[in-house]
Design a protein around this motif. Structure first.
Motif, PDB file in Angstrom:
ATOM      1  N   CYS A   1      35.374  38.469  45.987  1.00  0.00           N
ATOM      2  CA  CYS A   1      35.583  39.537  46.951  1.00  0.00           C
ATOM      3  C   CYS A   1      34.323  40.359  47.197  1.00  0.00           C
ATOM      4  O   CYS A   1      34.372  41.386  47.864  1.00  0.00           O
ATOM      5  CB  CYS A   1      36.726  40.431  46.479  1.00  0.00           C
ATOM      6  SG  CYS A   1      36.407  41.139  44.874  1.00  0.00           S
TER       7      CYS A   1
ATOM      8  N   CYS B   1      40.348  39.872  39.033  1.00  0.00           N
ATOM      9  CA  CYS B   1      40.438  39.521  40.447  1.00  0.00           C
ATOM     10  C   CYS B   1      40.113  38.035  40.553  1.00  0.00           C
ATOM     11  O   CYS B   1      39.062  37.603  40.095  1.00  0.00           O
ATOM     12  CB  CYS B   1      39.464  40.341  41.281  1.00  0.00           C
ATOM     13  SG  CYS B   1      39.578  39.934  43.034  1.00  0.00           S
TER      14      CYS B   1
ATOM     15  N   HIS C   1      32.651  41.658  42.248  1.00  0.00           N
ATOM     16  CA  HIS C   1      33.884  40.933  41.930  1.00  0.00           C
ATOM     17  C   HIS C   1      34.157  40.862  40.427  1.00  0.00           C
ATOM     18  O   HIS C   1      35.267  41.096  39.958  1.00  0.00           O
ATOM     19  CB  HIS C   1      33.775  39.532  42.541  1.00  0.00           C
ATOM     20  CG  HIS C   1      34.729  38.532  42.023  1.00  0.00           C
ATOM     21  ND1 HIS C   1      36.075  38.591  42.284  1.00  0.00           N
ATOM     22  CD2 HIS C   1      34.539  37.426  41.253  1.00  0.00           C
ATOM     23  CE1 HIS C   1      36.669  37.564  41.699  1.00  0.00           C
ATOM     24  NE2 HIS C   1      35.765  36.851  41.067  1.00  0.00           N
TER      25      HIS C   1
ATOM     26  N   HIS D   1      41.729  40.415  47.772  1.00  0.00           N
ATOM     27  CA  HIS D   1      41.547  40.274  46.330  1.00  0.00           C
ATOM     28  C   HIS D   1      42.688  39.399  45.814  1.00  0.00           C
ATOM     29  O   HIS D   1      43.495  38.891  46.594  1.00  0.00           O
ATOM     30  CB  HIS D   1      41.572  41.642  45.649  1.00  0.00           C
ATOM     31  CG  HIS D   1      40.501  42.577  46.145  1.00  0.00           C
ATOM     32  ND1 HIS D   1      39.257  42.638  45.597  1.00  0.00           N
ATOM     33  CD2 HIS D   1      40.509  43.481  47.164  1.00  0.00           C
ATOM     34  CE1 HIS D   1      38.528  43.535  46.233  1.00  0.00           C
ATOM     35  NE2 HIS D   1      39.264  44.065  47.198  1.00  0.00           N
TER      36      HIS D   1
ATOM     37  N   GLN E   1      39.818  36.280  43.316  1.00  0.00           N
ATOM     38  CA  GLN E   1      39.340  35.913  44.650  1.00  0.00           C
ATOM     39  C   GLN E   1      37.930  36.494  44.794  1.00  0.00           C
ATOM     40  O   GLN E   1      37.741  37.681  44.571  1.00  0.00           O
ATOM     41  CB  GLN E   1      40.274  36.534  45.694  1.00  0.00           C
ATOM     42  CG  GLN E   1      40.099  36.032  47.097  1.00  0.00           C
ATOM     43  CD  GLN E   1      40.657  34.635  47.289  1.00  0.00           C
ATOM     44  OE1 GLN E   1      39.914  33.680  47.280  1.00  0.00           O
ATOM     45  NE2 GLN E   1      41.968  34.526  47.447  1.00  0.00           N
TER      46      GLN E   1
ATOM     47  N   MET F   1      36.040  43.673  38.323  1.00  0.00           N
ATOM     48  CA  MET F   1      37.445  44.053  38.566  1.00  0.00           C
ATOM     49  C   MET F   1      38.325  43.632  37.396  1.00  0.00           C
ATOM     50  O   MET F   1      39.347  42.986  37.576  1.00  0.00           O
ATOM     51  CB  MET F   1      37.951  43.443  39.868  1.00  0.00           C
ATOM     52  CG  MET F   1      37.309  44.059  41.086  1.00  0.00           C
ATOM     53  SD  MET F   1      37.961  43.427  42.607  1.00  0.00           S
ATOM     54  CE  MET F   1      39.584  44.160  42.648  1.00  0.00           C
TER      55      MET F   1
END
Ligand SMILES: [Cu+2]
Length: 343
Positions: free
Chosen positions: A280, A276, A284, A230, A278, A287
């Motif tokens: 993921c 986040c 995602h 992350h 990234q 987050m």
């Protein structure tokens, strides 16, 4: 696409035959003039477009950087934009203006200019020096951000998982207790895998979704991940760091304004966000967490209202059927049981 290609091909073919019929030379001169004019028009419209976009989107960027390191990152960004902006303007204007001014004409012969050492040196050395200075500043700030935090810094451990952030505060002793990934047991009040035998764990506070920080006090983040990679993205503080399973990463910064001060400036809906950064997994986007920056007194009150995870775990263990105790996060009553560990 195929159809479009066939049509374009046929039009090109047709105009080629027309050109032959009308006389090659005349057509060539004509298209030269048209192309030269179009290039000039592209330059002017393009520059107006650049100006227009900037004008329109001016108020839509993030606003003032809310941390000390963020200020430096912003100034680095502005310097880079200024340098590359000047180079961009000069080269684009010359490129398109020259192709208009020096378009092919019967009476004009091209000047033969194959090589010049002095020019080569100038346009190699100047960019090299400028880029070295920019990279040098970047490295200097990078080592500060990821380096040793000041002694008075508060520490918060941030753990990324699919799909949430978990925060741990060291409690009164100022030490984060040891943990081990095989001890991770969400159903039994141990979502981070804390080793309960380590006394440093007994006062550690665990929260999700919301992180609290103190204004004007350095904040060191110790960053982990439980499943995939992350990335802790703190856009308002201009901070960002990967959360990698098995490799703790750190960064530190000092928040400059409380959430309340930012709301006075940017409206009542303002929140410092942790995202986040990234890709993921499919959740995602969810987050998104909130960081509350407040005074030391407010922070103390908030922290005092939290019970260490250790006490919850021990209370649950003491009950007759530990499996029957619902696993709840310490704030907001958000159930963690639905999110099983992946990988
Ligand atoms: Cu993520």
């Amino acid at each position: 696409m195929l159809l479009g290609f066939v049509i374009v091909f046929q039009i090109a073919k047709a105009s080629e035959y027309v050109a032959i019929l009308r006389g090659e030379e005349k057509t060539r001169n004509e298209s030269n003039r048209i192309n030269a004019f179009l290039l000039l028009a592209f330059l002017i419209l393009g520059l107006i477009g650049v100006w227009y976009c900037n004008e329109r989107l001016k108020g839509k960027i993030l606003g003032e950087a809310a941390s000390d390191h963020g200020e430096r990152i912003d100034s680095m960004l502005y310097i880079t934009i200024a340098v590359t902006g000047v180079v961009f303007l000069i080269t684009q204007i010359l490129l398109f203006w020259f192709s208009y001014k020096y378009q092919a004409r019967e009476e004009r012969k091209a000047y033969f200019f194959p090589h010049d050492n002095r020019l080569e040196i100038i346009w190699t050395v100047i960019p090299a020096i400028v880029l070295t200075v920019l990279v040098g500043f970047g490295l200097y700030y990078w080592f500060q951000i990821t380096g040793e935090a000041p002694r008075n810094a508060m520490v918060v451990e941030v753990t990324g998982k699919q799909f949430n952030w978990e925060f741990r505060y060291p409690g009164k002793d100022g030490v984060l207790g040891k943990k081990y990934f095989k001890k991770v047991d969400e159903a039994n009040n141990n979502p981070l895998g804390q080793i309960w035998e380590d006394p440093a764990n007994h006062d550690d506070i665990y929260t999700t979704l919301e992180m609290h920080a103190v204004v004007n006090k350095p904040l060191k983040l110790v960053i982990n991940a439980k499943d995939v990679i992350h990335d802790v993205g703190l856009a308002h503080f201009r901070m960002k760091m990967d959360a990698v399973p098995g490799i703790p990463t750190t960064m530190w910064f000092t928040p400059k304004f409380t959430t309340r001060q930012m709301r006075e400036k940017y409206g009542p809906d303002f929140n410092y966000e942790i995202s986040c950064d990234q890709m993921c997994g499919k959740g995602h986007f969810s987050m998104r967490g909130v960081i509350v920056v407040e005074s030391q007194a407010e922070y103390n009150v908030w922290l005092a209202s939290k019970k260490p995870k250790y006490l919850e775990a021990m209370a649950a263990q003491g009950s007759i059927t530990p499996a029957a105790v619902p696993a709840k996060d310490s704030i907001g009553g958000v159930s963690a049981t639905g999110t099983s560990m992946r990988n």
